[in-house]
Design a protein around this motif. Structure first.
Motif, short mmCIF file in Angstrom:
data_model
loop_
_atom_site.label_atom_id
_atom_site.label_comp_id
_atom_site.label_asym_id
_atom_site.label_seq_id
_atom_site.Cartn_x
_atom_site.Cartn_y
_atom_site.Cartn_z
N GLU A 60 0.84 -1.20 0.00
CA GLU A 60 0.00 0.00 0.00
C GLU A 60 0.88 1.25 0.00
OE1 GLU A 60 -3.95 -1.33 2.42
OE2 GLU A 60 -2.09 -1.15 3.56
N GLY A 61 0.52 2.19 -0.86
CA GLY A 61 1.26 3.45 -0.96
C GLY A 61 2.46 3.39 -1.88
N ALA A 62 2.74 2.22 -2.45
CA ALA A 62 3.91 2.06 -3.33
C ALA A 62 3.54 2.42 -4.77
CB ALA A 62 4.45 0.64 -3.25
N GLU A 63 4.57 2.59 -5.58
CA GLU A 63 4.35 2.83 -7.00
C GLU A 63 4.13 1.50 -7.71
OE1 GLU A 63 6.67 5.48 -9.25
OE2 GLU A 63 7.10 6.83 -7.58
N LYS B 223 -5.08 -6.28 -12.56
CA LYS B 223 -3.81 -5.62 -12.85
C LYS B 223 -3.99 -4.10 -12.89
CE LYS B 223 -2.31 -9.62 -15.57
NZ LYS B 223 -1.82 -10.10 -16.88
N SER B 224 -2.89 -3.40 -12.73
CA SER B 224 -2.95 -1.95 -12.79
C SER B 224 -3.04 -1.49 -14.24
CB SER B 224 -1.70 -1.34 -12.14
OG SER B 224 -1.72 0.08 -12.28
N PRO B 225 -4.02 -0.64 -14.57
CA PRO B 225 -4.14 -0.17 -15.95
C PRO B 225 -3.24 1.03 -16.26
CG PRO B 225 -5.98 0.60 -14.65
CD PRO B 225 -5.16 -0.25 -13.73
N ILE B 226 -2.61 1.61 -15.24
CA ILE B 226 -1.76 2.79 -15.44
C ILE B 226 -0.53 2.70 -14.55
CG2 ILE B 226 -3.70 4.30 -16.03
CD1 ILE B 226 -3.50 5.44 -13.17
N ASP B 227 0.47 3.53 -14.84
CA ASP B 227 1.57 3.75 -13.92
C ASP B 227 1.13 4.76 -12.87
OD1 ASP B 227 3.14 2.10 -15.45
OD2 ASP B 227 4.12 3.72 -16.54
N GLY B 228 1.45 4.51 -11.61
CA GLY B 228 1.04 5.46 -10.58
C GLY B 228 1.32 4.95 -9.18
N ILE B 229 0.62 5.57 -8.24
CA ILE B 229 0.74 5.22 -6.82
C ILE B 229 -0.58 4.58 -6.39
CG2 ILE B 229 1.15 6.08 -4.49
CD1 ILE B 229 2.56 8.45 -5.74
N ILE B 230 -0.49 3.47 -5.70
CA ILE B 230 -1.70 2.78 -5.26
C ILE B 230 -1.96 3.09 -3.79
CG2 ILE B 230 -0.50 0.63 -4.61
CD1 ILE B 230 -2.99 -0.85 -5.77
N GLY B 231 -3.23 3.30 -3.47
CA GLY B 231 -3.60 3.60 -2.10
C GLY B 231 -3.80 2.34 -1.27
#
Length: 384
Positions: free
Chosen positions: A77-80, A171-179
Motif C-alpha cells: 500500500e502506498g507504493a508505486e 492488474k494496474s491499468p496505469i503507472d502510478g501510486i496505489i492507495g
C-alpha cells in the motif's frame, strides 16, 4: 538627479538641525514642501491568485469484475505500481472448470458440424446421380447451417468464460501510486463490492481552479497577440504558504459556465517530481485533491505606468492621487488602477507618463494648493 537643498533650523539649545524636504515644517505663509516622483512605464509581472485543487491526471478505481474469493494481494500500500502489474489474484478454480466445460461444448458442436457437412455432401451427390431428392438436400443444408451456428455460439461462450477467468487477475491499468486496500484476503469480492483500491498518476499533475467569465475574457484579449493562454504561466502556493518551485502551463478551459457562480473552470499541468524516497515508496510534493493557491502570471512582464502605492489615496468616489503641474500647483487626479504589488500600483487611466506625483508630505496637500516640490527619498513608506 537634481538634489533638493536641505533646510536648516536652530533648536532651542543652539544646535543646528537638518531636515529633509518632505519632513520640513511649513513656514507660515509659504507653500508646503512635498516629495515627488515621475510617473514612468516599468515592467511588472501581472498575477491573479485563485483557490484551486490538485488533481491526478489519471485516476483508476480497481473493481472486481467477477464474484470470487480474494486469494492474494500482491502490492504494498502506498507504493508505486506499473501498468500491467498484477495487484490481486482471485480464486481461479471455478472459472478454470467453467472454461473446460465450454471447451468441451465447442468440441461437441464442431463434431456435429462435421457430421452435418458429410450429410449435406452425400445428399448433394445422390441428387447429382438422380438417386436423391431436392428435399433431402435442402434438409441437410439447413442442418449444416444450424450446426455451424451452434459452433459459433459455443465458441462465444468459451470466449466469455476465458474473459471471466482473466478477471480473476486484477492488474494496474496505469503507472502510478496505489492507495490502501479496502478488502483483505479471504473475503468475497465482486462488482458490487466497490473499489478495492485506487491508483493515481503522480507526475505531472493537474491543477483546476474557477475563474470569473469576465477575467477569462480579459486574459484571452490581453494575451491574444502573445500566444493566447500559452503566454500565461502557473505558480502554486502550498497550504503551508510556501511557494512551489515548479512552473505549470495552462492547457484547458472548460466549455461551460457555472450558472450559480458565473465562473469557468481552468486547468493547468504542472510537474511533480520525487522529493524523497522512503523504502519502496516515493514522496511527491503535490497530492491528489490537495488545496492550493494558484497564481496566474504573464510569461513576459507587461509595461505599465506605475507609481508608488504611497501616492494613492481613496474615498467614497474611488482612488486618486496628487499631480504637481508646471506651476507647482497640486491637482487631484481620479485614477483607475490595474495590477498592483505591495509597493507599486499600475495606473491604467487618469495619469500620463512623465507627470510629477506626490508621494511624500501628501498629508499637507489639498487640491489646487501651491506646493514646493522636490525629489522624494529613495525609500518611500507605504500610504496608510
Amino acid at each position: 538627479m537634481r538634489t533638493f537643498p536641505s533646510l536648516r533650523t536652530i533648536s532651542a539649545t543652539g544646535a543646528l538641525l537638518l531636515v529633509t524636504p518632505a519632513m520640513a515644517q511649513v513656514v507660515p505663509g509659504g507653500p508646503p514642501a512635498v516629495g515627488v516622483v515621475k510617473a514612468e512605464s516599468r515592467p511588472m509581472t501581472e498575477s491573479t491568485e485563485i483557490n484551486g485543487r490538485i488533481q491526478a491526471r489519471e485516476r483508476v478505481d480497481l473493481i472486481a469484475r467477477v464474484t470470487a474469493f480474494m486469494n492474494e494481494r500482491l502490492f504494498t500500500e502506498g507504493a508505486e505500481v506499473k501498468k500491467g502489474q498484477l495487484l490481486y489474484r482471485l480464486e481461479r478454480a471455478p472459472f478454470e472448470a467453467d472454461v473446460e466445460v465450454k471447451e468441451a461444448a465447442v468440441a461437441q458442436a464442431r463434431a456435429q458440424l462435421e457430421n452435418a457437412d458429410l450429410t449435406l455432401k452425400r445428399a448433394q451427390e445422390l441428387l447429382d446421380k438422380n438417386s436423391g431428392t431436392q428435399v433431402a438436400v435442402d434438409s441437410a443444408l439447413a442442418s449444416q447451417r444450424v450446426a455451424a451456428a451452434q459452433v459459433k455460439a459455443a465458441e462465444a461462450q468459451l470466449h466469455q468464460s476465458r474473459i471471466n477467468l482473466g478477471y480473476t487477475e486484477i492488474k494496474s491499468p496505469i503507472d502510478g501510486i496505489i492507495g490502501r486496500t479496502s478488502v483483505t484476503v479471504g473475503n468475497v469480492v465482486g462488482p458490487t463490492s466497490g473499489a478495492l483500491a485506487t491508483v493515481v498518476s503522480a507526475d505531472p499533475m493537474y491543477v483546476t481552479f474557477p475563474v470569473s467569465v469576465r477575467r477569462v475574457i480579459e486574459l484571452r484579449e490581453r494575451y491574444a497577440d502573445k500566444g493566447g493562454f500559452d503566454a500565461v504561466k502557473i505558480r502554486l502556493r502550498l497550504p503551508t504558504g510556501e511557494l512551489y518551485g515548479q512552473i505549470g502551463k495552462l492547457d484547458f478551459v472548460d466549455i461551460g459556465v457555472a450558472q450559480d457562480t458565473d465562473t469557468m473552470t481552468l486547468r493547468g499541468t504542472i510537474p511533480n517530481p520525487v522529493i524523497q524516497k522512503v523504502g519502496d515508496s516515493n514522496l511527491y510534493e503535490l497530492s491528489d485533491a490537495e488545496f492550493v493557491t494558484v497564481s496566474l502570471e504573464a510569461v513576459e512582464p507587461l509595461k505599465v505606468l506605475a507609481v508608488p502605492r504611497a501616492a494613492l489615496l481613496s474615498d467614497q468616489q474611488g482612488d486618486y492621487l496628487y499631480v504637481v503641474n508646471d506651476k507647482n500647483v497640486a491637482e487631484q487626479r481620479r485614477v483607475k488602477l490595474g495590477q498592483s504589488t505591495p509597493d507599486i500600483a499600475a495606473v491604467t487611466e487618469g495619469l500620463k507618463p512623465g507627470e510629477q506625483v506626490v508621494v511624500e508630505g501628501i498629508q499637507r496637500v489639498r487640491p489646487n494648493l501651491v506646493v514646493a516640490p522636490g525629489p522624494a527619498s529613495q525609500t518611500t513608506p507605504r500610504a496608510r
